[in-house]
Write a protein that holds these residues in place. Structure first.
Motif, PDB file in Angstrom:
ATOM      1  N   ARG A   1       0.823  -1.211   0.000  1.00 37.18           N
ATOM      2  CA  ARG A   1       0.000   0.000   0.000  1.00 37.18           C
ATOM      3  C   ARG A   1       0.858   1.264   0.000  1.00 37.18           C
ATOM      4  O   ARG A   1       0.485   2.280  -0.579  1.00 37.18           O
ATOM      5  CB  ARG A   1      -0.954  -0.013   1.196  1.00 37.18           C
ATOM      6  N   ALA A   2       2.029   1.220   0.624  1.00 33.39           N
ATOM      7  CA  ALA A   2       2.932   2.378   0.621  1.00 33.39           C
ATOM      8  C   ALA A   2       3.378   2.694  -0.807  1.00 33.39           C
ATOM      9  O   ALA A   2       3.382   3.861  -1.221  1.00 33.39           O
ATOM     10  CB  ALA A   2       4.141   2.138   1.523  1.00 33.39           C
ATOM     11  N   ASP A   3       3.747   1.665  -1.579  1.00 33.54           N
ATOM     12  CA  ASP A   3       4.140   1.886  -2.970  1.00 33.54           C
ATOM     13  C   ASP A   3       2.989   2.478  -3.772  1.00 33.54           C
ATOM     14  O   ASP A   3       3.190   3.394  -4.579  1.00 33.54           O
ATOM     15  CB  ASP A   3       4.605   0.577  -3.615  1.00 33.54           C
ATOM     16  N   GLU A   4       1.792   1.965  -3.560  1.00 29.85           N
ATOM     17  CA  GLU A   4       0.614   2.492  -4.268  1.00 29.85           C
ATOM     18  C   GLU A   4       0.385   3.951  -3.901  1.00 29.85           C
ATOM     19  O   GLU A   4       0.051   4.778  -4.761  1.00 29.85           O
ATOM     20  CB  GLU A   4      -0.619   1.661  -3.918  1.00 29.85           C
ATOM     21  N   PHE A   5       0.581   4.287  -2.636  1.00 32.46           N
ATOM     22  CA  PHE A   5       0.418   5.656  -2.158  1.00 32.46           C
ATOM     23  C   PHE A   5       1.408   6.596  -2.853  1.00 32.46           C
ATOM     24  O   PHE A   5       1.032   7.646  -3.367  1.00 32.46           O
ATOM     25  CB  PHE A   5       0.605   5.693  -0.637  1.00 32.46           C
ATOM     26  N   PHE A   6       2.684   6.193  -2.896  1.00 35.57           N
ATOM     27  CA  PHE A   6       3.692   7.060  -3.520  1.00 35.57           C
ATOM     28  C   PHE A   6       3.528   7.131  -5.033  1.00 35.57           C
ATOM     29  O   PHE A   6       3.809   8.167  -5.631  1.00 35.57           O
ATOM     30  CB  PHE A   6       5.103   6.621  -3.126  1.00 35.57           C
ATOM     31  N   GLU A   7       3.070   6.063  -5.637  1.00 32.62           N
ATOM     32  CA  GLU A   7       2.782   6.084  -7.073  1.00 32.62           C
ATOM     33  C   GLU A   7       1.685   7.114  -7.360  1.00 32.62           C
ATOM     34  O   GLU A   7       1.792   7.906  -8.298  1.00 32.62           O
ATOM     35  CB  GLU A   7       2.356   4.690  -7.547  1.00 32.62           C
ATOM     36  N   ALA A   8       0.648   7.117  -6.541  1.00 33.78           N
ATOM     37  CA  ALA A   8      -0.449   8.077  -6.726  1.00 33.78           C
ATOM     38  C   ALA A   8      -0.006   9.502  -6.405  1.00 33.78           C
ATOM     39  O   ALA A   8      -0.377  10.445  -7.095  1.00 33.78           O
ATOM     40  CB  ALA A   8      -1.636   7.689  -5.844  1.00 33.78           C
ATOM     41  N   LEU A   9       0.813   9.643  -5.363  1.00 29.71           N
ATOM     42  CA  LEU A   9       1.221  10.970  -4.908  1.00 29.71           C
ATOM     43  C   LEU A   9       2.243  11.619  -5.833  1.00 29.71           C
ATOM     44  O   LEU A   9       2.122  12.790  -6.194  1.00 29.71           O
ATOM     45  CB  LEU A   9       1.803  10.837  -3.498  1.00 29.71           C
ATOM     46  N   TYR A  10       3.251  10.837  -6.237  1.00 32.22           N
ATOM     47  CA  TYR A  10       4.371  11.384  -7.010  1.00 32.22           C
ATOM     48  C   TYR A  10       4.460  10.860  -8.442  1.00 32.22           C
ATOM     49  O   TYR A  10       5.262  11.354  -9.222  1.00 32.22           O
ATOM     50  CB  TYR A  10       5.699  11.072  -6.319  1.00 32.22           C
ATOM     51  N   GLY A  11       3.700   9.816  -8.747  1.00 33.54           N
ATOM     52  CA  GLY A  11       3.810   9.204 -10.062  1.00 33.54           C
ATOM     53  C   GLY A  11       5.003   8.280 -10.188  1.00 33.54           C
ATOM     54  O   GLY A  11       5.306   7.789 -11.265  1.00 33.54           O
ATOM     55  N   ASP A  12       5.695   8.034  -9.058  1.00 30.93           N
ATOM     56  CA  ASP A  12       6.896   7.203  -9.076  1.00 30.93           C
ATOM     57  C   ASP A  12       7.120   6.596  -7.688  1.00 30.93           C
ATOM     58  O   ASP A  12       7.328   7.330  -6.717  1.00 30.93           O
ATOM     59  CB  ASP A  12       8.101   8.054  -9.474  1.00 30.93           C
ATOM     60  N   VAL A  13       7.097   5.291  -7.622  1.00 32.96           N
ATOM     61  CA  VAL A  13       7.299   4.577  -6.356  1.00 32.96           C
ATOM     62  C   VAL A  13       8.641   4.935  -5.738  1.00 32.96           C
ATOM     63  O   VAL A  13       8.774   5.031  -4.506  1.00 32.96           O
ATOM     64  CB  VAL A  13       7.202   3.051  -6.589  1.00 32.96           C
ATOM     65  N   ASP A  14       9.658   5.150  -6.571  1.00 36.32           N
ATOM     66  CA  ASP A  14      11.003   5.426  -6.074  1.00 36.32           C
ATOM     67  C   ASP A  14      11.118   6.758  -5.329  1.00 36.32           C
ATOM     68  O   ASP A  14      12.119   7.009  -4.670  1.00 36.32           O
ATOM     69  CB  ASP A  14      12.021   5.388  -7.227  1.00 36.32           C
TER      70      ASP A  14
ATOM     71  N   ASP B   1      18.690   4.430   1.704  1.00 34.79           N
ATOM     72  CA  ASP B   1      19.206   5.571   0.939  1.00 34.79           C
ATOM     73  C   ASP B   1      18.221   6.729   0.848  1.00 34.79           C
ATOM     74  O   ASP B   1      18.303   7.559  -0.076  1.00 34.79           O
ATOM     75  CB  ASP B   1      19.645   5.141  -0.463  1.00 34.79           C
ATOM     76  N   LYS B   2      17.266   6.799   1.778  1.00 34.51           N
ATOM     77  CA  LYS B   2      16.322   7.920   1.845  1.00 34.51           C
ATOM     78  C   LYS B   2      16.476   8.567   3.208  1.00 34.51           C
ATOM     79  O   LYS B   2      17.120   8.032   4.105  1.00 34.51           O
ATOM     80  CB  LYS B   2      14.873   7.436   1.668  1.00 34.51           C
ATOM     81  N   CYS B   3      15.887   9.737   3.376  1.00 32.00           N
ATOM     82  CA  CYS B   3      15.964  10.424   4.666  1.00 32.00           C
ATOM     83  C   CYS B   3      14.553  10.705   5.157  1.00 32.00           C
ATOM     84  O   CYS B   3      13.916  11.661   4.721  1.00 32.00           O
ATOM     85  CB  CYS B   3      16.766  11.717   4.543  1.00 32.00           C
ATOM     86  N   LEU B   4      14.076   9.864   6.038  1.00 33.98           N
ATOM     87  CA  LEU B   4      12.732  10.034   6.584  1.00 33.98           C
ATOM     88  C   LEU B   4      12.628  11.325   7.384  1.00 33.98           C
ATOM     89  O   LEU B   4      11.680  12.089   7.219  1.00 33.98           O
ATOM     90  CB  LEU B   4      12.377   8.831   7.467  1.00 33.98           C
TER      91      LEU B   4
END
Length: 131
Positions: free
Chosen positions: A22-35, A66-69
Motif C-alpha cells: 500500500r505504501a508503494d501504491e500511495f507514492f505512485e499516486a502521490l508522485y507518479g513514481d514509487v522510487d 538511501d532515503k531520509c525520513l
C-alpha cells in the motif's frame, strides 16, 4: 469484553489489514513514481485501553534505504492519511470491526499527531473508540 486483542491482532492480521504494498501504491499516486517514496508504512497494534475503551494502533513509517525520513516526513500526514483513498483508514477500521465478530464494535476513530520514535521511524497514532 472477552476478547484477547493481542491474540487477535497478530503480525499476519495487521499485514492483511494494511498490506505493505500500500505504501508503494500511495507514492505512485502521490508522485507518479514509487522510487520517490521515502518510507514504508506498516500497521502496528499498541494495545487496548480499558480506561478509555479504545484500541490503539499506529501507522509506522520506516525509512527506506538511501532515503531520509527525518528530512521528508511532514506533520500534516494525519490529515492526508485520514482522507487518502489508498491509505483508506476508514476501510481498515471497517475490517477491524469485522474481526471483532460482534463482541465489540468500532465507533469513531482518530489519527493523532505524527510522533518521532527515532530518526528512521515515525508513527501516526490511530485510536478507535469501542462501543
Amino acid at each position: 469484553m472477552g476478547i484477547n486483542f493481542n491474540d487477535l491482532f497478530t503480525a499476519d492480521i495487521l499485514q492483511e489489514l494494511f498490506p505493505s504494498e500500500r505504501a508503494d501504491e500511495f507514492f505512485e499516486a502521490l508522485y507518479g513514481d514509487v522510487d520517490e517514496g521515502v518510507y514504508d508504512i506498516a500497521l502496528g497494534f499498541n494495545g487496548h485501553s480499558a480506561e478509555t475503551n479504545t484500541l490503539e494502533f499506529s501507522l509506522n513509517l520506516s525509512e527506506r534505504p538511501d532515503k531520509c525520513l527525518a528530512c521528508n516526513v511532514t506533520y500534516g500526514l494525519p490529515e492526508v492519511f485520514s482522507r487518502h483513498p489508498i491509505i483508506n483508514v476508514a476501510g481498515v477500521v471497517k475490517k477491524i470491526n469485522e474481526l471483532l465478530g460482534g463482541k465489540a464494535k468500532c465507533g469513531e476513530w482518530d489519527l493523532g499527531s505524527t510522533r518521532r520514535i527515532s530518526n528512521k521511524l515515525y508513527a501516526v497514532p490511530l485510536t478507535i473508540k469501542l462501543l
